[in-house]
Scaffold this motif. Structure first.
Motif, PDB file in Angstrom:
ATOM      1  N   ASN A   6       5.423  -6.413   1.907  1.00 29.30           N
ATOM      2  CA  ASN A   6       4.158  -6.500   1.177  1.00 29.30           C
ATOM      3  C   ASN A   6       2.998  -6.759   2.122  1.00 29.30           C
ATOM      4  N   ALA A   7       3.199  -7.650   3.087  1.00 31.45           N
ATOM      5  CA  ALA A   7       2.143  -7.952   4.053  1.00 31.45           C
ATOM      6  C   ALA A   7       1.838  -6.732   4.908  1.00 31.45           C
ATOM      7  N   GLN A   9       2.147  -3.585   4.055  1.00 37.00           N
ATOM      8  CA  GLN A   9       1.405  -2.625   3.244  1.00 37.00           C
ATOM      9  C   GLN A   9      -0.049  -3.050   3.071  1.00 37.00           C
ATOM     10  N   LEU A  10      -0.276  -4.352   2.898  1.00 33.92           N
ATOM     11  CA  LEU A  10      -1.648  -4.838   2.745  1.00 33.92           C
ATOM     12  C   LEU A  10      -2.447  -4.654   4.031  1.00 33.92           C
ATOM     13  N   THR A  12      -1.919  -2.315   6.290  1.00 36.91           N
ATOM     14  CA  THR A  12      -2.189  -0.878   6.385  1.00 36.91           C
ATOM     15  C   THR A  12      -3.322  -0.476   5.458  1.00 36.91           C
ATOM     16  N   LEU A  13      -3.329  -1.020   4.257  1.00 36.15           N
ATOM     17  CA  LEU A  13      -4.387  -0.725   3.298  1.00 36.15           C
ATOM     18  C   LEU A  13      -5.730  -1.261   3.783  1.00 36.15           C
ATOM     19  N   ALA A  14      -5.732  -2.454   4.367  1.00 32.10           N
ATOM     20  CA  ALA A  14      -6.977  -3.059   4.837  1.00 32.10           C
ATOM     21  C   ALA A  14      -7.549  -2.306   6.032  1.00 32.10           C
TER      22      ALA A  14
END
Length: 52
Positions: A6-7, A9-10, A12-14
């Protein structure tokens, strides 16, 4: 899903696929604008805080 995935993915999204700061943002202009705004707020505050 684990906390690690989850971290990741976050992060990468940020990032948004961009690396480094935006080329048009000048730190001296940003800092100067912030200083000017704070000095203006200080001046306004001292004008309304005068002893009568």
């Amino acid at each position: 899903m684990t906390l690690h995935s989850n971290a990741a993915q976050l992060v990468t999204l940020a990032e948004g696929g961009h690396h480094g700061p935006h080329a048009s943002i000048n730190p001296f202009v940003t800092g100067g604008g912030a200083l000017l705004a704070l000095l203006l707020l200080l001046w306004i505050t001292t004008r309304f805080n005068r002893d009568r």
